[in-house]
Write an enzyme that holds these catalytic residues in place. Structure first.
Site, PDB file in Angstrom:
ATOM      1  N   ARG A  74      11.640  12.648  54.987  1.00 53.65           N
ATOM      2  CA  ARG A  74      13.097  12.650  55.157  1.00 53.65           C
ATOM      3  C   ARG A  74      13.478  13.483  56.390  1.00 53.65           C
ATOM      4  O   ARG A  74      13.060  14.622  56.517  1.00 53.65           O
ATOM      5  CB  ARG A  74      13.776  13.204  53.893  1.00 53.65           C
ATOM      6  CG  ARG A  74      13.692  12.228  52.723  1.00 53.65           C
ATOM      7  CD  ARG A  74      14.344  12.774  51.473  1.00 53.65           C
ATOM      8  NE  ARG A  74      13.503  13.724  50.769  1.00 53.65           N
ATOM      9  CZ  ARG A  74      13.817  14.265  49.585  1.00 53.65           C
ATOM     10  NH1 ARG A  74      14.942  13.945  48.980  1.00 53.65           N
ATOM     11  NH2 ARG A  74      13.002  15.118  48.983  1.00 53.65           N
ATOM     12  N   CYS A 130      16.178  19.413  53.268  1.00 58.42           N
ATOM     13  CA  CYS A 130      17.062  20.562  53.008  1.00 58.42           C
ATOM     14  C   CYS A 130      17.789  21.094  54.240  1.00 58.42           C
ATOM     15  O   CYS A 130      19.021  21.067  54.280  1.00 58.42           O
ATOM     16  CB  CYS A 130      16.266  21.685  52.346  1.00 58.42           C
ATOM     17  SG  CYS A 130      15.718  21.225  50.693  1.00 58.42           S
TER      18      CYS A 130
HETATM   19  N1  LIG Z   1      12.959  19.458  48.075  1.00 57.11           N
HETATM   20  C1  LIG Z   1      13.061  20.754  48.303  1.00 57.11           C
HETATM   21  O1  LIG Z   1      12.227  21.343  48.982  1.00 57.11           O
HETATM   22  C2  LIG Z   1      14.216  21.544  47.753  1.00 57.11           C
HETATM   23  C3  LIG Z   1      14.147  22.944  47.743  1.00 57.11           C
HETATM   24  C4  LIG Z   1      15.206  23.665  47.226  1.00 57.11           C
HETATM   25  C5  LIG Z   1      16.337  23.002  46.743  1.00 57.11           C
HETATM   26  N2  LIG Z   1      16.397  21.645  46.794  1.00 57.11           N
HETATM   27  C6  LIG Z   1      17.598  20.994  46.246  1.00 57.11           C
HETATM   28  O2  LIG Z   1      17.297  20.537  44.940  1.00 57.11           O
HETATM   29  C7  LIG Z   1      17.968  19.301  44.675  1.00 57.11           C
HETATM   30  C8  LIG Z   1      16.958  18.226  44.324  1.00 57.11           C
HETATM   31  O3  LIG Z   1      16.127  18.021  45.455  1.00 57.11           O
HETATM   32  P1  LIG Z   1      14.773  17.174  45.367  1.00 57.11           P
HETATM   33  O4  LIG Z   1      14.127  17.286  46.700  1.00 57.11           O
HETATM   34  O5  LIG Z   1      14.028  17.556  44.149  1.00 57.11           O
HETATM   35  O6  LIG Z   1      15.373  15.708  45.186  1.00 57.11           O
HETATM   36  P2  LIG Z   1      14.586  14.368  44.881  1.00 57.11           P
HETATM   37  O7  LIG Z   1      15.333  13.299  45.585  1.00 57.11           O
HETATM   38  O8  LIG Z   1      13.119  14.535  45.126  1.00 57.11           O
HETATM   39  O9  LIG Z   1      14.767  14.194  43.301  1.00 57.11           O
HETATM   40  C9  LIG Z   1      16.002  13.976  42.688  1.00 57.11           C
HETATM   41  C10 LIG Z   1      15.747  13.190  41.412  1.00 57.11           C
HETATM   42  O10 LIG Z   1      16.974  13.118  40.677  1.00 57.11           O
HETATM   43  C11 LIG Z   1      17.020  11.851  40.041  1.00 57.11           C
HETATM   44  N3  LIG Z   1      18.401  11.574  39.639  1.00 57.11           N
HETATM   45  C12 LIG Z   1      19.482  11.254  40.403  1.00 57.11           C
HETATM   46  N4  LIG Z   1      20.561  11.100  39.649  1.00 57.11           N
HETATM   47  C13 LIG Z   1      20.191  11.326  38.365  1.00 57.11           C
HETATM   48  C14 LIG Z   1      20.868  11.349  37.137  1.00 57.11           C
HETATM   49  N5  LIG Z   1      22.189  11.083  37.051  1.00 57.11           N
HETATM   50  N6  LIG Z   1      20.162  11.629  36.026  1.00 57.11           N
HETATM   51  C15 LIG Z   1      18.840  11.899  36.085  1.00 57.11           C
HETATM   52  N7  LIG Z   1      18.134  11.912  37.240  1.00 57.11           N
HETATM   53  C16 LIG Z   1      18.811  11.623  38.352  1.00 57.11           C
HETATM   54  C17 LIG Z   1      16.461  10.901  41.075  1.00 57.11           C
HETATM   55  O11 LIG Z   1      16.038   9.688  40.493  1.00 57.11           O
HETATM   56  C18 LIG Z   1      15.319  11.733  41.644  1.00 57.11           C
HETATM   57  O12 LIG Z   1      14.108  11.488  40.972  1.00 57.11           O
HETATM   58  C19 LIG Z   1      18.795  19.013  45.929  1.00 57.11           C
HETATM   59  O13 LIG Z   1      20.075  19.543  45.759  1.00 57.11           O
HETATM   60  C20 LIG Z   1      18.051  19.774  47.005  1.00 57.11           C
HETATM   61  O14 LIG Z   1      18.893  20.135  48.068  1.00 57.11           O
HETATM   62  C21 LIG Z   1      15.359  20.895  47.268  1.00 57.11           C
END
Ligand SMILES: NC(=O)c1ccc[n+]([C@@H]2O[C@H](COP(=O)([O-])OP(=O)(O)OC[C@H]3O[C@@H](n4cnc5c(N)ncnc54)[C@H](O)[C@@H]3O)[C@@H](O)[C@H]2O)c1
Length: 443
Positions: free
Chosen positions: A334, A266
């Site tokens: 990451r 993030c």
């Molecule tokens: N990880 C954190 O701590 C955190 C905290 C707050 C906000 N965020 C935000 O939340 C969002 C998600 O982050 P994350 O860490 O959960 O990501 P992640 O990479 O862990 O998970 C994303 C998931 O989305 C799936 N995906 C991608 N394209 C898709 C589609 N078209 N249809 C269905 N599934 C699909 C992927 O296969 C993956 O499993 C990002 O924008 C991130 O910046 C993350």
């Protein structure tokens, strides 16, 4: 409420488990077949304390199901959350490909009113683009359906994500109408019992709030690392300075630890993306650029410290590393500072013996093909024969090392404390040289 979540990663799974736990009926969808297959068998793709149990309980209660079908997810839901990744592109901007692909997919399927909630971290204006993408597909099908798009950024932090989600300190919602507000209120009612935590605002402000929070936190870290670099040069101890400034309530103790730089999925990408957005609007975000620059430099700090300690002779040295994930209680590597250190050490001809309570599988996916990189299930095995031991991530099991054991197994008694948690006098008493961040080296 019937809720669907698109994207079953850190945010999607924690939100899905949380909403199901609160009594909603949730479907989590992901494109990744293996991920969904494993989830159905009770195997979570990520390590997050408490998550496995919560997923299993709610599947058993019939409150939570997993699918690879977007159609199933759209048809199930009264409210649908988009929680797919928004990774950085070469130029620093957020890649909205996944978010917009989901929006287009929804538009192709939608057959009843729906509230689409963007939970992914997205630049200002993305909800407008999501709305347009859905509408375009409806127009192609000549469908006149009412749907709304809301912004609801997620503030959970990996490692403590369940608590953050179940007991949030605020729930930010950007809405375009009263109906969306009512649905979000109903959805978050179980998390909003103690006092009012929901902040309703316009969609653009909500989108910017998420980036602003991460920018502020990253700035605190980079400023503290800059102060640590000054402390090292002037012969001061940043730990004393930290306590001296943290005691001022206007500053506070949170997020002012000097360290090896911030990582994770993030802060790095969000600081870059916000700076990129500013640039698109003709504004140079000088502080954000400096925050990023200071952080990139800080990630080389531990390597530079080792280089100095060994008079530039790193080739052939064996370096033990404790902690690989970007922070404790997650297996996420990451943009982890450990990766910059490992890459630099391997380039310089060192060998690495590493330990981490959860991230060793992930580390082997990245470095498994490197001859000079090995992981060890026991933290003291990792230190065996090492010329130096570097603490990169402050997992609790590293806080009180067995110095006698280390002294007996290491080749040279050199400690590099990347988190300033080891009492230097204790290390000295056991004959170690101890380097730390922003503190005078001793021994
Ligand atoms: N990880 C954190 O701590 C955190 C905290 C707050 C906000 N965020 C935000 O939340 C969002 C998600 O982050 P994350 O860490 O959960 O990501 P992640 O990479 O862990 O998970 C994303 C998931 O989305 C799936 N995906 C991608 N394209 C898709 C589609 N078209 N249809 C269905 N599934 C699909 C992927 O296969 C993956 O499993 C990002 O924008 C991130 O910046 C993350």
């Amino acid at each position: 409420m019937k809720i669907s979540i698109i994207g079953s990663g850190y945010v999607g799974l924690v939100s899905g488990a949380g909403f199901a736990e609160a009594g909603h009926n949730v479907v989590c969808m992901d494109l990744n077949d293996d991920r969904i297959k494993n989830l159905r068998q009770g195997k979570s793709p990520i390590y997050e304390p408490g998550l496995d149990e919560m997923l299993a309980d709610n599947v058993k209660r019939g409150h939570l199901a997993f699918t690879t079908s977007l159609e199933e997810a759209v048809n199930h839901a009264g409210a649908l959350l988009i929680a797919v990744g928004t990774p950085p592109q070469e130029d620093g901007s957020a890649d909205l490909g996944h978010v917009l692909a989901v929006a287009t997919g929804i538009g192709k399927i939608l057959s009843k009113p729906l509230l689409v909630i963007v939970k992914s971290t997205v630049p200002v204006g993305t909800c407008d683009r999501v709305r347009d993408a859905i509408q375009q597909e409806l127009d192609k099908r000549d469908q006149q359906l009412s749907f709304s798009v809301a912004s609801n950024p997620e503030f959970l932090a990996e490692g403590g994500a369940i608590k953050d989600f179940m007991q949030p300190n605020r729930i930010v919602c950007g809405v375009e109408n009263k109906h969306s507000e009512a649905l979000l209120r109903e959805m978050y009612a179980p998390f909003n019992r103690n006092h009012e935590k929901i902040l309703f605002m316009d969609v653009h402000s909500s989108e910017l709030t998420k980036y602003s929070a991460n920018a502020m936190l990253a700035t605190k870290i980079s400023l503290m690392n800059e102060l640590a670099n000054i402390a090292e040069r002037v012969g001061a101890d940043i730990e004393h300075v930290r306590q001296g400034i943290g005691s001022d309530p206007r500053i506070g103790y949170a997020f002012i630890y000097a360290g090896p730089g911030y990582g994770g999925s993030c802060f790095p990408k969000d600081v870059r993306a916000l700076s990129h957005t500013a640039k698109e609007y003709g504004f140079e975000a000088k502080i954000l650029n400096a925050v990023e620059h200071v952080n990139a430099h800080q990630k080389t700090h531990l390597f530079e410290m080792l280089k100095r300690g060994f008079n530039d002779e790193i080739s052939g040295k064996c370096i033990a590393i404790w902690g690989l994930s970007f922070k404790p209680n997650t297996d996420d590597m990451r943009e982890a500072p450990s990766r910059v250190l490992i890459d630099a050490l391997l380039d310089a001809g060192a060998s690495i013996r590493a330990h981490d309570p959860e991230a060793m599988d992930v580390a082997m996916q990245i470095y498994g093909d490197k001859e000079n990189f090995s992981v060890h299930t026991d933290q003291y095995d990792a230190a065996t024969g090492a010329d130096a031991l570097v603490l990169v991530t402050e997992w609790k099991l590293y806080w009180i090392p067995d110095y006698e054991k280390l002294a007996a197994t290491m080749r040279q008694k050199v400690l590099v404390d990347g988190r300033n948690i080891w009492p230097q006098e204790t290390a000295l008493k056991h004959g170690f040289t101890c380097h730390a961040i922003g503190r005078p080296s001793i021994g």
